[in-house]
Design an enzyme around this catalytic site. Structure first.
Site, short mmCIF file in Angstrom:
data_model
loop_
_atom_site.label_atom_id
_atom_site.label_comp_id
_atom_site.label_asym_id
_atom_site.label_seq_id
_atom_site.Cartn_x
_atom_site.Cartn_y
_atom_site.Cartn_z
CE LYS A 38 -0.38 -0.32 5.05
NZ LYS A 38 -1.16 -0.95 6.13
CE1 TYR A 264 10.13 32.49 1.44
CE2 TYR A 264 9.99 30.10 1.62
CZ TYR A 264 9.97 31.25 0.85
OH TYR A 264 9.76 31.16 -0.49
C1 PLP Z 1 -0.36 -1.89 6.89
C2 PLP Z 1 -0.89 -3.20 7.36
C3 PLP Z 1 -0.02 -4.32 7.52
C4 PLP Z 1 1.48 -4.21 7.43
O1 PLP Z 1 2.03 -3.86 8.68
P1 PLP Z 1 3.61 -3.73 8.91
O2 PLP Z 1 3.75 -3.33 10.32
O3 PLP Z 1 4.08 -2.68 7.96
O4 PLP Z 1 4.20 -5.07 8.58
C5 PLP Z 1 -0.60 -5.54 7.82
N1 PLP Z 1 -1.95 -5.66 7.97
C6 PLP Z 1 -2.78 -4.62 7.86
C7 PLP Z 1 -4.24 -4.81 8.09
C8 PLP Z 1 -2.28 -3.34 7.57
O5 PLP Z 1 -3.12 -2.29 7.49
#
Ligand code: PLP
Length: 368
Positions: A38, A264
């Site tokens: 993701k 800035y």
């Molecule tokens: C993002 C996510 C993961 C991955 O978690 P990590 O700590 O990056 O390994 C796994 N399961 C779900 C439901 C997630 O949202």
């Protein structure tokens, strides 16, 4: 590795392979591996990373939203893709691209059955998500009867997996809480599999779950951050390799007199003669304003240079008073030695946030 001549995110695919093999070595032979890609594979490049992992033999992928799954299909991903947070408005697209929804409440279950049956689907794979303590998304324990009733009345869908998500798998002070989540999940899945009469895949572990709770690997594990090289502990960070290095160069060097300001709002005022370097990377590239005013730092020729003044949209200025360097020299924002986790800590945040913030403006380069 050639020296950077502009701002680049260098992605080391061999390091990715190392992390995948390391995480897999923790699993039983028949435990499936789902790669979480993701948010552009945690800010790297989902298409490139997913294709590489697909060739290495990953069993499953997960994304958060349906459009991320569509992009993966368009990039040649043929393995199953779990969509963790599908929204009903895009269900037709989800089916068109053979993406598999996480179903987390009665409303979304009914909405999905309605769209899938309208699309004349039979036994369309879905994933039932249970809340066991994170209190984010998921059915509750007492929804089992409703799920079973609904499923018994339709051939449109089939439960491919049942899963849950751990709230604090990286925090060993919360071990009792995590063990209770695992226990609750086992009770739920035993009831539900008995009720539906077949055995979907069961999974609950994210990266820290894989590393800290081997007894809970079940049929599949879901890893994100570990693949990208962070283990949420000093011990595991040593076993993993950060895959992404963010590099840039020095565009210009200035010498400022005592009392002169930089940037800035004149946020930095020199207390003596100082040397500053201006770098072509700013908050629009993912280095938030929180890193300004000497919180964050970069590394130039092996030495740390604090970010001074306010972070601009396209630039930062750093203090190089005691550093031997020239215009055009390479600058490391983070890499395998000076890690994103260390830089993130200067802003009181976590590696996940810093690496997923690197914007699409930054060129990605892949090292084989
Ligand atoms: C993002 C996510 C993961 C991955 O978690 P990590 O700590 O990056 O390994 C796994 N399961 C779900 C439901 C997630 O949202």
């Amino acid at each position: 590795m050639s020296k950077a001549q502009e701002t680049v995110l260098e992605i080391d695919l061999k390091a990715l392979e190392h992390n995948f093999e390391y995480l897999k070595s923790k699993l039983q032979k028949d435990t499936k591996f789902l790669a979480v890609v993701k948010a552009f594979a945690y800010g790297s490049d989902a298409n490139e990373i997913a294709n590489y992992l697909q060739d290495l033999g990953v069993d499953y992928f997960a994304v958060a939203y349906i459009n991320e799954g569509v992009a993966l299909r368009n990039a040649g991903i043929t393995k199953p893709i779990l969509v963790l947070h599908p929204l009903a408005v895009n269900f037709k697209t989800l089916i068109e691209y053979c993406l598999e929804p996480s179903i987390y409440n009665a409303k979304i279950l009914q909405e999905f059955i309605s769209v899938a049956s309208h699309e004349k689907q039979v036994e369309y794979p879905i994933h039932i998500k249970f809340n066991t303590g994170l209190n984010r998304l998921g059915f509750w324990h007492n929804d089992i009867d409703f799920i079973q009733n609904t499923l018994s009345q339709t051939k449109t869908i089939k439960v491919e997996s049942i899963f849950s998500h751990l709230a604090a798998s990286e925090d060993l002070n919360e071990k009792a809480f995590t063990l209770n989540q695992i226990k609750t999940f086992k009770i739920i899945t035993e009831k539900l599999t008995k009720a539906i009469g077949y055995k979907p895949l069961l999974h609950i572990c994210n990266t820290s779950g894989i590393l800290n709770y081997p007894e809970a690997h079940l049929n599949m594990v879901r890893s994100g951050i570990g693949l990208y090289g962070f283990g949420n502990s000093e011990k595991e960070n040593k076993n993993l390799k950060p895959i992404a290095s963010l590099k840039t160069i020095i565009s210009q060097i200035h010498t400022i007199e005592k009392g002169e300001s930089v940037g800035y709002n004149r946020a930095y005022i020199g207390d003596s003669i100082q040397k500053t370097a201006t770098l072509p990377i700013g908050h629009a590239d993912g280095i938030g304003r929180i890193y300004g005013n000497e919180k964050g730092f970069v590394t130039i020729n092996g030495q740390q240079a604090p970010i001074i003044g306010n972070v601009c949209m396209d630039m930062i200025m750093v203090n190089i008073t005691n550093i031997d360097c020239e215009e055009g020299d390479e600058v490391i924002i983070f890499d395998a030695n000076s890690t994103a986790e260390t830089l993130a800590e200067t802003a009181n945040t976590i590696s996940y946030e810093l690496i997923t913030s690197i914007s699409q403006r930054v060129k990605r380069i892949f090292l084989q």
